[in-house]
Design an enzyme around this catalytic site. Structure first.
Site, PDB file in Angstrom:
ATOM      1  CE  LYS A 128      -3.755   2.108   2.484  1.00 22.65           C
ATOM      2  NZ  LYS A 128      -4.853   1.886   3.673  1.00 22.65           N
ATOM      3  CB  SER A 202      -7.769   3.789   2.923  1.00 27.25           C
ATOM      4  OG  SER A 202      -7.052   3.310   3.856  1.00 27.25           O
ATOM      5  CB  SER A 226      -8.348   0.913   5.587  1.00 26.51           C
ATOM      6  OG  SER A 226      -8.804   2.143   5.907  1.00 26.51           O
TER       7      SER A 226
END
Length: 513
Positions: A128, A202, A226
């Site tokens: 990420k 996210s 997330s």
């Protein structure tokens, strides 16, 4: 008492040796065992792999194929990078490739050939875009960061590298892991199951890339849900470990008291395979417990807490139907279902958001006057955080201990609790709403409803798929344990996935769109 104190670790050695694969239990012929730190590892054989199998291969398949010599690490990396470069999902989910990955794959191939392979040798993984990878541009999905180059690996990336895994792709995130679906710098990441829907955030890119079969493993972060939201909406499997189980060093902060880092993969077994090599400090007991689930799917006698109220009130009937079917399956496997006492979750949920937005404001308030560069969703949360006072923040932090004690008390007579996942199937990118029994609910009202509480308490929570809903999109359930009970959550998840195929469902056109 702080219920989230790390467990002690003493006299721990990294795994260094392997034994032949012939000792595999027939039930596990498609999986390798998880290596126990300080002990030997049993490699489980699988059917011979071909290049056509690469997109379908998960962590266990790849390790077994490498061991048998039916696949090599260079070919795997080449195939995955090609799929990313030539598909819509790849163009949205992956922002850039990590320099040096090809050379690392060659080194891994040589190690397999020479018999010096490490436990996760040659496993490619996505990272990420708020987690540092040395020499790689890491932007947190924001215009504010420019073209920042990470000076060193985040601790979790360094740990995985040391075990032989290869960081090869930076995956998309909402801005600073806090913004909405339409990222101002890179655009939206559409859901591989339906491009009109969102992946959830996210950890948007990690969820989409796994669902589209562009990588077998990815790292995500979880502050309000997330890791678990995209895992639920994309039909994959993701674990939010106990808070601080995995180090936050080298990871951009959103809320320093709520942030968690964890693995996202296609199955609970794959997560069990990698989790011992991600922890902040080597954990012998976790490694042993994760390894044990590969040899024994027996979960009979476990007491599963079943909640109502907050976790089920705002959930679509299809989500609840699939959740109840999953519970019945676990009951058939010998678990005892136990109704939990009512828990008033709302004040803790709201306190979690006060903490998140207050800490967001502490980190980013000086950027509030540049709204033209900022994601509207992040800007809204930032302004709310700036409006809270010191008393609001302090009171919200005080609620954490009460929340922990409340959930520990509710779970006193059970081993785990299992909630529905997100209350509806993947939401609309156009309207930013989720359909719940014909009613449109805003993302803000629904997405974190069943997840934020376990960031706030810091308890481990595993999200995994339970089937498809009325729109033929994935639904999920969440397995929650007491602090440091990751292996037990994974054991139940693996047992469920051993007798179901929900985690094997592939979006239409995955890796070929």
């Amino acid at each position: 008492m702080n219920v989230l104190q790390p467990l002690p670790h003493t006299d721990v050695l990294e795994p260094t040796s392997f034994i032949d694969p012939g000792q595999a239990d027939a039930r596990l012929s498609a999986r390798p065992s998880t290596p126990v730190e300080g002990e030997q590892r049993v490699a489980m054989p699988i059917a011979a792999g071909t290049l056509d199998d690469i997109s379908a291969a998960d962590v266990g398949n790849l390790l077994s194929a490498y061991a048998e010599g039916t696949l090599d690490t260079v070919a795997v990396l080449d195939a995955l990078t090609s799929s990313i470069a030539t598909t819509r999902a790849g163009g949205e989910a992956v922002l850039r490739f990590v320099p040096g990955a090809a050379e690392a794959a060659k080194e891994s191939a040589a190690r397999w050939a020479s018999g010096t392979h490490r436990p996760l040798e040659g496993i490619p993984f996505g990272v990420k875009d708020i987690i540092d990878v040395a020499g790689t541009e890491v932007t947190s999905g924001s215009h504010f960061t420019g073209h920042r180059i990470a000076p060193a690996d985040a601790h979790v990336v360094a740990r995985l590298r040391a075990a032989g895994a290869i960081p090869f792709a930076m995956t998309a995130t909402s801005e600073f892991a806090c913004g909405g679906p339409h990222n101002p710098r890179y655009g939206a990441v559409t859901n591989p199951w339906d491009v009109k829907r969102w992946t959830g955030g996210s950890s948007t890119g990690s969820g989409a890339a796994l669902a589209a079969r562009l990588m077998p493993l990815a790292l995500g972060t979880d502050t309000g849900g997330s890791i678990r939201v995209p895992s639920c909406w994309c039909g994959t499997t993701g674990l939010k470990p106990t808070r601080e189980k995995v180090s936050r060093e080298g990871v951009a902060a959103l809320s320093w008291t709520l942030d968690h880092i964890g693995p996202m993969a296609r199955s609970a077994q794959d997560i069990a395979c990698v989790l011992p090599f991600m922890t902040a400090t080597p954990d012998r007991q976790l490694a042993k417990d994760c390894a044990a689930l590969f040899g024994d799917f027996d979960i009979s006698g476990l007491r599963i807490g079943v909640p109502t109220g907050w976790f089920t009130d705002n959930a679509d009937q299809a989500v609840l139907t699939n959740w109840k079917s999953a519970l019945e399956m676990l009951e058939n496997l010998g678990c005892l279902l136990v109704d939990l006492p009512p828990i008033d979750v709302r004040p803790y949920h709201e306190a979690g958001w006060v903490v998140l937005q207050s800490e967001l404001a502490a980190l980013h308030a000086d950027r509030a006057d540049r709204a033209d560069l900022m994601d509207p969703g992040m800007l809204g949360r930032l302004r709310k955080g700036m409006a809270f006072g010191a008393k609001d923040y302090a009171r919200a932090l005080q609620e954490r201990v009460t929340a922990q004690e409340t959930f520990l008390s509710a779970m006193e007579n059970v081993d785990l609790m299992i909630t529905p996942g997100i209350g509806g199937e993947a939401g609309s990118l156009e309207t930013l709403t989720v359909d719940v029994n014909g009613t449109s609910m805003s993302f803000q009202d629904l997405i974190s409803r069943n997840t934020m509480i376990f960031d706030f308490t810091g308890f481990p929570a595993l999200m995994l798929p339970t089937g498809l809903g009325r729109a033929a999109l994935p639904t999920g359930m969440q397995i929650v344990g007491r602090p440091h009970a990751e292996a037990l959550c994974l054991r139940v998840g693996a047992a469920f996935q051993a007798v179901t195929a929900h985690h094997c469902l592939v979006p239409p056109g995955a890796a070929s769109d």
